[in-house]
Write an enzyme that holds these catalytic residues in place. Sequence first.
Site, PDB file in Angstrom:
ATOM      1  N   CYS A 119      52.162  41.040  32.559  1.00 56.97           N
ATOM      2  CA  CYS A 119      52.278  40.463  33.910  1.00 56.97           C
ATOM      3  C   CYS A 119      52.679  38.989  33.896  1.00 56.97           C
ATOM      4  O   CYS A 119      53.071  38.449  34.932  1.00 56.97           O
ATOM      5  CB  CYS A 119      50.980  40.650  34.683  1.00 56.97           C
ATOM      6  SG  CYS A 119      50.472  42.373  34.782  1.00 56.97           S
ATOM      7  N   HIS A 252      51.015  35.709  40.394  1.00 54.23           N
ATOM      8  CA  HIS A 252      51.167  37.123  40.052  1.00 54.23           C
ATOM      9  C   HIS A 252      50.385  37.946  41.077  1.00 54.23           C
ATOM     10  O   HIS A 252      49.248  37.626  41.413  1.00 54.23           O
ATOM     11  CB  HIS A 252      50.625  37.370  38.642  1.00 54.23           C
ATOM     12  CG  HIS A 252      50.495  38.819  38.318  1.00 54.23           C
ATOM     13  ND1 HIS A 252      51.518  39.725  38.547  1.00 54.23           N
ATOM     14  CD2 HIS A 252      49.461  39.536  37.812  1.00 54.23           C
ATOM     15  CE1 HIS A 252      51.115  40.923  38.178  1.00 54.23           C
ATOM     16  NE2 HIS A 252      49.871  40.848  37.739  1.00 54.23           N
ATOM     17  N   ASN A 282      50.735  45.988  42.339  1.00 54.86           N
ATOM     18  CA  ASN A 282      50.958  45.118  41.171  1.00 54.86           C
ATOM     19  C   ASN A 282      52.175  45.646  40.411  1.00 54.86           C
ATOM     20  O   ASN A 282      52.119  46.726  39.821  1.00 54.86           O
ATOM     21  CB  ASN A 282      49.702  45.152  40.297  1.00 54.86           C
ATOM     22  CG  ASN A 282      49.807  44.278  39.054  1.00 54.86           C
ATOM     23  OD1 ASN A 282      50.887  43.819  38.709  1.00 54.86           O
ATOM     24  ND2 ASN A 282      48.694  44.086  38.395  1.00 54.86           N
TER      25      ASN A 282
HETATM   26  N1  ACO Z   1      38.771  54.683  44.953  1.00 54.72           N
HETATM   27  C1  ACO Z   1      37.487  54.848  45.258  1.00 54.72           C
HETATM   28  N2  ACO Z   1      36.471  54.415  44.486  1.00 54.72           N
HETATM   29  C2  ACO Z   1      36.783  53.813  43.337  1.00 54.72           C
HETATM   30  C3  ACO Z   1      38.117  53.614  42.940  1.00 54.72           C
HETATM   31  C4  ACO Z   1      39.126  54.083  43.784  1.00 54.72           C
HETATM   32  N3  ACO Z   1      40.435  53.944  43.520  1.00 54.72           N
HETATM   33  N4  ACO Z   1      38.116  52.974  41.751  1.00 54.72           N
HETATM   34  C5  ACO Z   1      36.844  52.754  41.415  1.00 54.72           C
HETATM   35  N5  ACO Z   1      36.021  53.270  42.374  1.00 54.72           N
HETATM   36  C6  ACO Z   1      34.575  53.241  42.411  1.00 54.72           C
HETATM   37  C7  ACO Z   1      33.962  53.199  41.024  1.00 54.72           C
HETATM   38  O1  ACO Z   1      33.868  54.481  40.472  1.00 54.72           O
HETATM   39  C8  ACO Z   1      32.618  52.595  41.319  1.00 54.72           C
HETATM   40  O2  ACO Z   1      31.771  53.601  41.826  1.00 54.72           O
HETATM   41  P1  ACO Z   1      30.211  53.626  41.434  1.00 54.72           P
HETATM   42  O3  ACO Z   1      29.654  52.354  41.987  1.00 54.72           O
HETATM   43  O4  ACO Z   1      29.744  54.850  42.117  1.00 54.72           O
HETATM   44  O5  ACO Z   1      30.176  53.688  39.942  1.00 54.72           O
HETATM   45  C9  ACO Z   1      32.904  51.614  42.468  1.00 54.72           C
HETATM   46  O6  ACO Z   1      34.150  52.029  43.028  1.00 54.72           O
HETATM   47  C10 ACO Z   1      33.012  50.178  42.018  1.00 54.72           C
HETATM   48  O7  ACO Z   1      33.858  50.107  40.887  1.00 54.72           O
HETATM   49  P2  ACO Z   1      34.160  48.742  40.179  1.00 54.72           P
HETATM   50  O8  ACO Z   1      35.087  48.960  39.033  1.00 54.72           O
HETATM   51  O9  ACO Z   1      32.866  48.036  39.917  1.00 54.72           O
HETATM   52  O10 ACO Z   1      34.927  47.997  41.353  1.00 54.72           O
HETATM   53  P3  ACO Z   1      35.361  46.498  41.436  1.00 54.72           P
HETATM   54  O11 ACO Z   1      34.790  45.898  42.658  1.00 54.72           O
HETATM   55  O12 ACO Z   1      35.214  45.766  40.131  1.00 54.72           O
HETATM   56  O13 ACO Z   1      36.919  46.648  41.711  1.00 54.72           O
HETATM   57  C11 ACO Z   1      39.008  46.405  40.589  1.00 54.72           C
HETATM   58  C12 ACO Z   1      37.765  47.237  40.737  1.00 54.72           C
HETATM   59  C13 ACO Z   1      39.766  46.433  41.894  1.00 54.72           C
HETATM   60  C14 ACO Z   1      39.900  46.991  39.491  1.00 54.72           C
HETATM   61  C15 ACO Z   1      38.590  44.978  40.248  1.00 54.72           C
HETATM   62  O14 ACO Z   1      37.764  44.938  39.125  1.00 54.72           O
HETATM   63  C16 ACO Z   1      39.763  44.098  40.011  1.00 54.72           C
HETATM   64  O15 ACO Z   1      40.464  43.736  40.931  1.00 54.72           O
HETATM   65  N6  ACO Z   1      39.963  43.668  38.790  1.00 54.72           N
HETATM   66  C17 ACO Z   1      41.118  42.870  38.449  1.00 54.72           C
HETATM   67  C18 ACO Z   1      42.000  43.727  37.730  1.00 54.72           C
HETATM   68  C19 ACO Z   1      43.370  43.723  38.222  1.00 54.72           C
HETATM   69  O16 ACO Z   1      43.746  43.272  39.272  1.00 54.72           O
HETATM   70  N7  ACO Z   1      44.170  44.273  37.380  1.00 54.72           N
HETATM   71  C20 ACO Z   1      45.511  44.374  37.604  1.00 54.72           C
HETATM   72  C21 ACO Z   1      46.177  44.370  36.303  1.00 54.72           C
HETATM   73  S1  ACO Z   1      45.799  42.957  35.440  1.00 54.72           S
HETATM   74  C22 ACO Z   1      46.829  41.870  35.865  1.00 54.72           C
HETATM   75  O17 ACO Z   1      47.797  42.163  36.494  1.00 54.72           O
HETATM   76  C23 ACO Z   1      46.493  40.524  35.466  1.00 54.72           C
END
Ligand code: ACO
Length: 325
Positions: A119, A252, A282
């Site tokens: 990225c 990004h 993304n």
């Molecule tokens: N739909 C519904 N529920 C979901 C989904 C989905 N697509 N994905 C996860 N869940 C659920 C999980 O199973 C979990 O359920 P549980 O509590 O029953 O176990 C709950 O949602 C929370 O999951 P978390 O992973 O804790 O959610 P979080 O608030 O951390 O959000 C996310 C996840 C959006 C990926 C976040 O961590 C994030 O934004 N991270 C940054 C990563 C990113 O943006 N990466 C992009 C690539 S990296 C880059 O480009 C730099």
Amino acid sequence: MRIYSRILGTGSYLPENRLTNADLAAELAQQGVETSDEWIVERTGIRARHFASDAQGSSDLATEAARKALTAAGISADDLDLIIVATSTPDMVFPSVATMVQHNLGTAGCPAFDVQAVCSGFIYALTIADSMIQSGSAKRALVIGAEIFSRILDFKDRTTCVLFGDGAGAVVLEASEQPGILATDLHADGKYKDILCVPGHVNRGGILGDPVLKMDGQAVFKLAVGVLEDTARASLAKANMSDADIDWLIPHQANIRIMQSTAKKLKMSADKVVVTVDQHGNTSAASIPLALDTAVRDGRIQRGQTLMLEGVGGGFTWGSVLLRY
Ligand code: ACO
């Protein structure tokens, strides 16, 4: 007299197939994977993404974006003396996407190569092009970010497959005595390689390891917010400027919450941040040039304004480019 790299023109391309969160949720439900528009919007800010057709490769998306950038720049492909494509999803293991784009544009001879920094790839590619322009080895460079991440997603893993989209963005740079790129800043730390990776690889006629994206979302989130502030400040310091000098922040486009946190740390109001993650998802190395082109074409970005472009991605890699548009 200092030589600057100045943006002559920008372009971008999105594949025709656009899926809203509801469309994607309906497709995933057929495979027993549960998600919703509410969850995706609340956690990421994403509302829609585009997916390439099976017939398209990253070189096709890149070529479309390049043509628009060349038209905006008012030059032809034969005027280029450098082509760099940032991508982690090349059409083939080799040759590079850049050489394919060069051929598609009907030109030959100038150096053309790919940069792989996930990225952050476009920030890396822009920095390399700027160095080559400053050193006098290039005068007009085409720099592209192009990705088809839909090919490396696991559509059974809802924690990752809802986040990404496909697309391409491009800029044409020209050597100029007028200010263009003012400062750049690049970093990497390989100890984080496992928190965001596609571990599989081609091996003796097959694929060894898992060829889909794996991510520790929370680890990525924490790391991203910190390094995006650091690299923006590093570029500002190199140019003897402060956060108040930035007209537009073009980060990004991974997640609206990461972008909002970064803007807050840089004391910038949300309306100075170019946001396209809601419509594109993304798109990895394509996300920054896609956002840049969107804001240039809708008239938000004006000549003479100061832009902070910054990226973070797998590796981990991160960096920024501060420029006068
Ligand atoms: N739909 C519904 N529920 C979901 C989904 C989905 N697509 N994905 C996860 N869940 C659920 C999980 O199973 C979990 O359920 P549980 O509590 O029953 O176990 C709950 O949602 C929370 O999951 P978390 O992973 O804790 O959610 P979080 O608030 O951390 O959000 C996310 C996840 C959006 C990926 C976040 O961590 C994030 O934004 N991270 C940054 C990563 C990113 O943006 N990466 C992009 C690539 S990296 C880059 O480009 C730099």
